[in-house]
Design a protein around this motif. Structure first.
Motif, PDB file in Angstrom:
ATOM      1  N   ASP A   1      33.065  32.537  24.939  1.00  0.00           N
ATOM      2  CA  ASP A   1      32.953  33.913  25.442  1.00  0.00           C
ATOM      3  C   ASP A   1      31.752  34.104  26.366  1.00  0.00           C
ATOM      4  O   ASP A   1      31.451  35.221  26.786  1.00  0.00           O
ATOM      5  CB  ASP A   1      32.911  34.918  24.283  1.00  0.00           C
ATOM      6  N   GLY A   2      31.053  32.998  26.685  1.00  0.00           N
ATOM      7  CA  GLY A   2      29.954  33.082  27.640  1.00  0.00           C
ATOM      8  C   GLY A   2      28.586  33.265  27.021  1.00  0.00           C
ATOM      9  O   GLY A   2      27.572  33.270  27.737  1.00  0.00           O
ATOM     10  N   GLY A   3      28.510  33.412  25.702  1.00  0.00           N
ATOM     11  CA  GLY A   3      27.231  33.582  25.036  1.00  0.00           C
ATOM     12  C   GLY A   3      26.746  32.288  24.400  1.00  0.00           C
ATOM     13  O   GLY A   3      27.329  31.217  24.579  1.00  0.00           O
ATOM     14  N   PHE A   4      25.662  32.398  23.643  1.00  0.00           N
ATOM     15  CA  PHE A   4      25.073  31.247  22.958  1.00  0.00           C
ATOM     16  C   PHE A   4      25.441  31.286  21.478  1.00  0.00           C
ATOM     17  O   PHE A   4      25.763  32.334  20.920  1.00  0.00           O
ATOM     18  CB  PHE A   4      23.554  31.258  23.130  1.00  0.00           C
ATOM     19  N   GLY A   5      25.360  30.109  20.836  1.00  0.00           N
ATOM     20  CA  GLY A   5      25.683  30.006  19.429  1.00  0.00           C
ATOM     21  C   GLY A   5      27.159  29.732  19.220  1.00  0.00           C
ATOM     22  O   GLY A   5      27.971  29.748  20.158  1.00  0.00           O
ATOM     23  N   SER A   6      27.541  29.504  17.968  1.00  0.00           N
ATOM     24  CA  SER A   6      28.935  29.183  17.652  1.00  0.00           C
ATOM     25  C   SER A   6      29.714  30.391  17.151  1.00  0.00           C
ATOM     26  O   SER A   6      30.917  30.298  16.893  1.00  0.00           O
ATOM     27  CB  SER A   6      28.996  28.063  16.610  1.00  0.00           C
ATOM     28  N   LEU A   7      29.039  31.535  16.986  1.00  0.00           N
ATOM     29  CA  LEU A   7      29.708  32.757  16.530  1.00  0.00           C
ATOM     30  C   LEU A   7      30.168  33.582  17.725  1.00  0.00           C
ATOM     31  O   LEU A   7      29.546  33.551  18.788  1.00  0.00           O
ATOM     32  CB  LEU A   7      28.748  33.592  15.678  1.00  0.00           C
TER      33      LEU A   7
ATOM     34  N   ARG B   1      23.609  34.896  11.150  1.00  0.00           N
ATOM     35  CA  ARG B   1      22.779  34.485  12.276  1.00  0.00           C
ATOM     36  C   ARG B   1      21.790  33.402  11.860  1.00  0.00           C
ATOM     37  O   ARG B   1      21.553  32.454  12.611  1.00  0.00           O
ATOM     38  CB  ARG B   1      22.024  35.692  12.854  1.00  0.00           C
ATOM     39  N   GLU B   2      21.228  33.525  10.663  1.00  0.00           N
ATOM     40  CA  GLU B   2      20.293  32.507  10.179  1.00  0.00           C
ATOM     41  C   GLU B   2      20.996  31.162   9.991  1.00  0.00           C
ATOM     42  O   GLU B   2      20.403  30.105  10.205  1.00  0.00           O
ATOM     43  CB  GLU B   2      19.662  32.958   8.854  1.00  0.00           C
ATOM     44  N   ASN B   3      22.258  31.220   9.607  1.00  0.00           N
ATOM     45  CA  ASN B   3      23.020  29.983   9.422  1.00  0.00           C
ATOM     46  C   ASN B   3      23.506  29.398  10.744  1.00  0.00           C
ATOM     47  O   ASN B   3      23.973  28.259  10.778  1.00  0.00           O
ATOM     48  CB  ASN B   3      24.219  30.239   8.493  1.00  0.00           C
ATOM     49  N   ASP B   4      23.428  30.190  11.803  1.00  0.00           N
ATOM     50  CA  ASP B   4      23.804  29.731  13.141  1.00  0.00           C
ATOM     51  C   ASP B   4      22.676  30.125  14.100  1.00  0.00           C
ATOM     52  O   ASP B   4      22.838  30.983  14.959  1.00  0.00           O
ATOM     53  CB  ASP B   4      25.125  30.353  13.577  1.00  0.00           C
ATOM     54  N   PRO B   5      21.491  29.518  13.944  1.00  0.00           N
ATOM     55  CA  PRO B   5      20.314  29.962  14.708  1.00  0.00           C
ATOM     56  C   PRO B   5      20.448  29.677  16.203  1.00  0.00           C
ATOM     57  O   PRO B   5      21.098  28.713  16.621  1.00  0.00           O
ATOM     58  CB  PRO B   5      19.180  29.142  14.082  1.00  0.00           C
ATOM     59  N   LEU B   6      19.820  30.534  16.975  1.00  0.00           N
ATOM     60  CA  LEU B   6      19.758  30.365  18.422  1.00  0.00           C
ATOM     61  C   LEU B   6      18.425  29.735  18.784  1.00  0.00           C
ATOM     62  O   LEU B   6      17.464  29.786  18.006  1.00  0.00           O
ATOM     63  CB  LEU B   6      19.921  31.718  19.116  1.00  0.00           C
ATOM     64  N   ASN B   7      18.353  29.179  19.963  1.00  0.00           N
ATOM     65  CA  ASN B   7      17.123  28.573  20.452  1.00  0.00           C
ATOM     66  C   ASN B   7      16.567  29.433  21.587  1.00  0.00           C
ATOM     67  O   ASN B   7      17.291  29.754  22.541  1.00  0.00           O
ATOM     68  CB  ASN B   7      17.395  27.144  20.957  1.00  0.00           C
ATOM     69  N   CYS B   8      15.297  29.803  21.488  1.00  0.00           N
ATOM     70  CA  CYS B   8      14.694  30.675  22.489  1.00  0.00           C
ATOM     71  C   CYS B   8      13.489  30.020  23.152  1.00  0.00           C
ATOM     72  O   CYS B   8      12.702  29.330  22.500  1.00  0.00           O
ATOM     73  CB  CYS B   8      14.225  31.991  21.853  1.00  0.00           C
ATOM     74  N   ASN B   9      13.367  30.256  24.438  1.00  0.00           N
ATOM     75  CA  ASN B   9      12.171  29.911  25.200  1.00  0.00           C
ATOM     76  C   ASN B   9      11.681  31.202  25.828  1.00  0.00           C
ATOM     77  O   ASN B   9      12.224  31.651  26.830  1.00  0.00           O
ATOM     78  CB  ASN B   9      12.485  28.870  26.268  1.00  0.00           C
ATOM     79  N   GLY B  10      10.678  31.826  25.198  1.00  0.00           N
ATOM     80  CA  GLY B  10      10.316  33.175  25.605  1.00  0.00           C
ATOM     81  C   GLY B  10      11.451  34.109  25.239  1.00  0.00           C
ATOM     82  O   GLY B  10      11.949  34.095  24.110  1.00  0.00           O
ATOM     83  N   GLU B  11      11.916  34.905  26.204  1.00  0.00           N
ATOM     84  CA  GLU B  11      13.031  35.812  25.956  1.00  0.00           C
ATOM     85  C   GLU B  11      14.382  35.184  26.283  1.00  0.00           C
ATOM     86  O   GLU B  11      15.427  35.799  26.048  1.00  0.00           O
ATOM     87  CB  GLU B  11      12.866  37.095  26.792  1.00  0.00           C
TER      88      GLU B  11
END
Length: 322
Positions: free
Chosen positions: A307-313, A284-294
Motif C-alpha cells: 500500500d506504499g507505506g512501511f512495515g508489514s501491517l 505496532r511493537e510487534n512490527d516495529p518501524l525503523n526511523c532516522n530522525g522523522e
C-alpha cells in the motif's frame, strides 16, 4: 554555496507566582541541538516560546505547542534541532517562561478518552482512503509515550477530485485557534473549549482571512480548504497530560474522540469498527518501524508494503463510494 544566517534572541521572561519572590529565567546558550536556560530557583515548570519574527503577535506559545518541562534544578535545556531549523528559517527567536504551577491546561494521564467530536474536519464525500493511527505512512509523528510511528491520520481525496483545494476544512470542535504555523499551507491548532487539554492539529490548510490566532471557532465552522495537490490533508489529536506530575504530550486517534453519530458517517462508507482505523500499540511493537530522525527507513532485506507505506501491517483503509 548558499550561506544560511540564523539570528537568535534570548529573552528573559518571568512570572510572578510567589508573594515573596519574583521568578526569573534566561536563555544562557544556544547550540546546534538545544536551548539552555537558567532559572532563579529550581522546582519550576519551564516553557519555551519561539517566533520567526518580532513583528506582531507571531509567538508560538509553549501553552499551545506543549514545549513545557518540569525542572527540579535551577538549570536545564530543551532539545531543539537548531541546526535543522536553520535550513528552514532565516531567523528564529526564543524566550523562556517559568511558573510554580503548570503552564497551560494539563490533565492527569488516563486511558479514558471522551467521545465528544460530532463534526468532521473535512469533506468526507471527497475522500478515498485514510491512513491508520500508528501507521508507517508519511513520516514519524509520535508522542512522549511511543516512538517511530505516525500517530495521526492522512486523508487522501478521490481520483474524481482533480483539484484538492476544493476540499473544505472545518473546525471539528468549539474552541480557540491557539497556533498557526506555515508548513506547505498552514498548520492550524485548535484548543477544545469543552476539553481544554485536547488540541486538534490540522495540517496543510489554506485558511480563511479571519482565522487568526485567538479566533474562536464553532464545531463545523468552515475555516478554509486543503492547501494544494502536492500534499495530503492530515489531522492529529493531542492531549496535554501529567504523568507522575511530569508534563507529557499524548496523541490519540481522531476516531477515539468521535461520537457514535459522527462515526456512523464512516460506517456508511464501509468502516465497520473504530479499531479498523487504528493499529494497536501492541501490534505496532510487534512490527516495529525503523526511523532516522522523522523519516521512516527500510532495514536490510525489507521491502515497502504494497500500500506504499512501511512495515508489514496495512497502513490505510479505503472508503466505499458515497
Amino acid at each position: 554555496m548558499k550561506k544560511r544566517i540564523v539570528i537568535f534572541l534570548a529573552l528573559v521572561s518571568s512570572f510572578l507566582c510567589s508573594r515573596s519572590q519574583e521568578l526569573t529565567t534566561e536563555i544562557t546558550e544556544i547550540t546546534d541541538h538545544g536551548i539552555y536556560y537558567s532559572n532563579s530557583n529550581g522546582n519550576l515548570f519551564v516553557g519555551l516560546d519561539y517566533s520567526e519574527s518580532l513583528d506582531g503577535n507571531n509567538w508560538h506559545d509553549a501553552e499551545a505547542t506543549g514545549m513545557i518541562v518540569y525542572q527540579a534544578a535551577a538549570h536545564g535545556s530543551f532539545e531543539v534541532p537548531v541546526l535543522l531549523l536553520s535550513q528552514q528559517y532565516p531567523k528564529l527567536f526564543f524566550r523562556t517562561k517559568v511558573s510554580e504551577s503548570t503552564i497551560g491546561t494539563w490533565i492527569p494521564y488516563s486511558g479514558d478518552i471522551p467521545q465528544f467530536v460530532s463534526h468532521d474536519y473535512i469533506d468526507l464525500d471527497k475522500i478515498e482512503y485514510v491512513s491508520k493511527f500508528r501507521s508507517g505512512s508519511g513520516h514519524d509523528y509520535s508522542d512522549d509515550y511511543e516512538t517511530c510511528r505516525s500517530m495521526k491520520h492522512y486523508y487522501h481525496p478521490n481520483s474524481s477530485v482533480p483539484d484538492w483545494t476544493s476540499v473544505n476544512i472545518y473546525s471539528p470542535v468549539d474552541g480557540t485557534v491557539v497556533d498557526l504555523s506555515v508548513s506547505n499551507g498552514t498548520r492550524v491548532t485548535i484548543q477544545s473549549s469543552l476539553n481544554p487539554a485536547y488540541q486538534f492539529i490540522i495540517f496543510h490548510a489554506e485558511i480563511l482571512p479571519e482565522i487568526i490566532k485567538g479566533y474562536e471557532v464553532t464545531a463545523g465552522e468552515h475555516i478554509g480548504n486543503h492547501a494544494n495537490n502536492s500534499t495530503i490533508s492530515d489531522i492529529a489529536v493531542r492531549i496535554f497530560t501529567l504523568h507522575d506530575g511530569m508534563p507529557k504530550q499524548q496523541l490519540v486517534s481522531y476516531f477515539d474522540v468521535m461520537t457514535d453519530s459522527l462515526f456512523s458517517d464512516y460506517q456508511a462508507r464501509g468502516l465497520q469498527n473504530r479499531a479498523d482505523a487504528i493499529i494497536s500499540a501492541e501490534d505496532r511493537e510487534n512490527d516495529p518501524l525503523n526511523c532516522n530522525g522523522e523519516e521512516f527507513q527500510l532495514t536490510e532485506g525489507e521491502t515497502m508494503h504494497p500500500d506504499g507505506g512501511f512495515g508489514s501491517l496495512a497502513n490505510k483503509f479505503y472508503l466505499n463510494e458515497p
